[in-house]
Design a protein around this motif. Structure first.
Motif, PDB file in Angstrom:
ATOM      1  N   MET A 106       0.858  -1.177   0.057  1.00  0.00           N
ATOM      2  CA  MET A 106       0.209  -0.104  -0.071  1.00  0.00           C
ATOM      3  C   MET A 106       0.881   1.365  -0.148  1.00  0.00           C
ATOM      4  O   MET A 106       0.367   2.109  -0.731  1.00  0.00           O
ATOM      5  CB  MET A 106      -0.812   0.312   1.243  1.00  0.00           C
ATOM      6  CG  MET A 106      -1.847   1.189   1.149  1.00  0.00           C
ATOM      7  SD  MET A 106      -3.037   1.155   2.505  1.00  0.00           S
ATOM      8  CE  MET A 106      -2.285   2.115   3.561  1.00  0.00           C
ATOM      9  N   HIS A 107       1.871   1.209   0.769  1.00  0.00           N
ATOM     10  CA  HIS A 107       2.568   2.566   0.818  1.00  0.00           C
ATOM     11  C   HIS A 107       3.213   3.072  -0.603  1.00  0.00           C
ATOM     12  O   HIS A 107       3.324   4.057  -0.776  1.00  0.00           O
ATOM     13  CB  HIS A 107       3.682   2.549   1.860  1.00  0.00           C
ATOM     14  CG  HIS A 107       4.975   1.489   1.635  1.00  0.00           C
ATOM     15  ND1 HIS A 107       4.805   0.383   1.945  1.00  0.00           N
ATOM     16  CD2 HIS A 107       6.116   2.099   1.065  1.00  0.00           C
ATOM     17  CE1 HIS A 107       5.859  -0.340   1.568  1.00  0.00           C
ATOM     18  NE2 HIS A 107       6.845   0.627   1.055  1.00  0.00           N
ATOM     19  N   GLU A 108       3.627   2.074  -1.308  1.00  0.00           N
ATOM     20  CA  GLU A 108       4.151   2.241  -2.646  1.00  0.00           C
ATOM     21  C   GLU A 108       3.008   2.414  -3.653  1.00  0.00           C
ATOM     22  O   GLU A 108       3.079   3.413  -4.514  1.00  0.00           O
ATOM     23  CB  GLU A 108       4.729   0.971  -3.204  1.00  0.00           C
ATOM     24  CG  GLU A 108       6.261   0.708  -2.435  1.00  0.00           C
ATOM     25  CD  GLU A 108       6.920  -0.761  -2.946  1.00  0.00           C
ATOM     26  OE1 GLU A 108       6.646  -0.974  -4.153  1.00  0.00           O
ATOM     27  OE2 GLU A 108       7.750  -0.910  -2.227  1.00  0.00           O
ATOM     28  N   ARG A 109       1.828   1.972  -3.501  1.00  0.00           N
ATOM     29  CA  ARG A 109       0.870   2.309  -4.321  1.00  0.00           C
ATOM     30  C   ARG A 109       0.085   3.514  -4.183  1.00  0.00           C
ATOM     31  O   ARG A 109      -0.110   4.506  -4.858  1.00  0.00           O
ATOM     32  CB  ARG A 109      -0.346   1.252  -4.344  1.00  0.00           C
ATOM     33  CG  ARG A 109      -0.203  -0.118  -4.617  1.00  0.00           C
ATOM     34  CD  ARG A 109      -1.243  -1.091  -4.567  1.00  0.00           C
ATOM     35  NE  ARG A 109      -1.392  -1.622  -3.008  1.00  0.00           N
ATOM     36  CZ  ARG A 109      -2.500  -1.344  -2.104  1.00  0.00           C
ATOM     37  NH1 ARG A 109      -3.513  -0.704  -2.520  1.00  0.00           N
ATOM     38  NH2 ARG A 109      -2.644  -1.671  -1.101  1.00  0.00           N
ATOM     39  N   ILE A 122      -5.264  11.979  -0.880  1.00  0.00           N
ATOM     40  CA  ILE A 122      -5.290  10.631  -0.882  1.00  0.00           C
ATOM     41  C   ILE A 122      -5.816  10.222   0.497  1.00  0.00           C
ATOM     42  O   ILE A 122      -5.460  10.719   1.660  1.00  0.00           O
ATOM     43  CB  ILE A 122      -4.042   9.911  -1.065  1.00  0.00           C
ATOM     44  CG1 ILE A 122      -3.358  10.155  -2.499  1.00  0.00           C
ATOM     45  CG2 ILE A 122      -4.129   8.423  -0.954  1.00  0.00           C
ATOM     46  CD1 ILE A 122      -2.016   9.548  -2.889  1.00  0.00           C
ATOM     47  N   ILE A 123      -6.667   9.142   0.599  1.00  0.00           N
ATOM     48  CA  ILE A 123      -7.360   8.564   1.888  1.00  0.00           C
ATOM     49  C   ILE A 123      -6.371   7.298   1.686  1.00  0.00           C
ATOM     50  O   ILE A 123      -7.143   6.392   0.969  1.00  0.00           O
ATOM     51  CB  ILE A 123      -8.685   8.321   1.956  1.00  0.00           C
ATOM     52  CG1 ILE A 123      -9.327   9.889   1.859  1.00  0.00           C
ATOM     53  CG2 ILE A 123      -9.316   7.890   3.034  1.00  0.00           C
ATOM     54  CD1 ILE A 123     -10.782  10.025   1.694  1.00  0.00           C
ATOM     55  N   PRO A 124      -5.788   6.583   2.720  1.00  0.00           N
ATOM     56  CA  PRO A 124      -5.086   5.605   2.735  1.00  0.00           C
ATOM     57  C   PRO A 124      -6.226   4.720   3.472  1.00  0.00           C
ATOM     58  O   PRO A 124      -6.968   5.291   4.342  1.00  0.00           O
ATOM     59  CB  PRO A 124      -3.778   5.669   3.755  1.00  0.00           C
ATOM     60  CG  PRO A 124      -4.304   6.959   4.778  1.00  0.00           C
ATOM     61  CD  PRO A 124      -4.979   7.988   3.775  1.00  0.00           C
ATOM     62  N   ASP A 125      -5.891   3.344   3.239  1.00  0.00           N
ATOM     63  CA  ASP A 125      -6.633   2.232   4.201  1.00  0.00           C
ATOM     64  C   ASP A 125      -7.939   2.400   3.765  1.00  0.00           C
ATOM     65  O   ASP A 125      -8.966   2.167   4.547  1.00  0.00           O
ATOM     66  CB  ASP A 125      -6.535   2.307   5.507  1.00  0.00           C
ATOM     67  CG  ASP A 125      -5.028   1.819   5.784  1.00  0.00           C
ATOM     68  OD1 ASP A 125      -4.512   0.893   5.525  1.00  0.00           O
ATOM     69  OD2 ASP A 125      -4.476   2.523   6.668  1.00  0.00           O
ATOM     70  N   ALA A 126      -8.541   2.782   2.507  1.00  0.00           N
ATOM     71  CA  ALA A 126     -10.020   2.899   2.151  1.00  0.00           C
ATOM     72  C   ALA A 126     -10.714   1.422   2.146  1.00  0.00           C
ATOM     73  O   ALA A 126     -10.002   0.402   1.734  1.00  0.00           O
ATOM     74  CB  ALA A 126      -9.966   3.325   0.683  1.00  0.00           C
TER      75      ALA A 126
END
Length: 198
Positions: A106-109, A122-126
């Motif tokens: 995820m961190h690379e995406r 960006i909203i992480p962990d959607a």
């Protein structure tokens, strides 16, 4: 000819003078007139900013695994439907539960999605599915106006539509999916290269 023209001009001046005189007399008889003062320049600027239209904020989520042209085209189309594009990057755990393990963490995406010029935030962990709680969070905390997805079906493991709630709320917009390119297809075709242990 000149005498007639002069008489008309004189008559116009007399009538204009009478109208002007009557107006001044009416103002005098009505008492003192207060001329409203204009607000300070700063107040005018604030009022103008308040009247300006709020930007339309759209949300699009995705796995964005092994970022490719189809992802960029989807983000471009989504941004064209609003003034600001907020992108939810689905967590590794959600991808595993719904599609299988992601190739890119995820961190690379998130870095790849953030590098696309049409993305504003960006909203992480959607979540993979738009739940009622998450939809309310999008509308109330992030001021999202519309949720965007491609015209390809996005089904959960139980067969239900992941965007059903957004559609029901009337806050869903659809874009055209880019044909011929898909991470799932790339990984499926090259699984021996990507997952040599399979």
């Amino acid at each position: 000819m000149e005498a007639g023209s002069s008489a008309r001009t004189l008559a116009a001046c007399v009538v204009g003078g009478i109208v002007l005189g009557a107006s001044v007399l009416a103002l005098h008889l009505s008492g003192p007139v207060s001329i409203p003062s204009l607000p300070p320049v700063d107040a005018l600027r604030r009022r103008f900013r308040r009247r300006r239209r709020r930007p339309v904020r759209v949300y699009m989520d995705g796995c964005f695994d092994m970022m490719h042209y189809g992802h960029c085209n989807a983000l471009r189309q989504a941004r064209a439907l609003g003034d600001e594009l907020i992108v939810g990057v689905i967590s590794d755990e959600e991808i595993k539960a719904n599609k299988g393990p992601p190739v890119t963490p995820m961190h690379e995406r998130m870095i790849m999605v953030g590098a696309v010029k049409w993305v504003d935030d960006i909203i992480p962990d959607a979540p993979y599915a738009i739940t009622e709680d998450f939809m309310n969070k999008l509308f109330n905390e992030y001021n999202i106006d519309y949720i965007i997805h491609g015209d390809d079906p996005c089904l959960l493991p139980d067969g239900t539509d992941a965007y059903a709630l957004a559609k029901k709320a009337g806050r869903y917009k659809q874009i055209k999916r880019t044909e011929g390119v898909s991470t799932t297809d790339i990984v499926g075709t090259n699984s021996a290269l990507v997952f040599p242990f399979l």
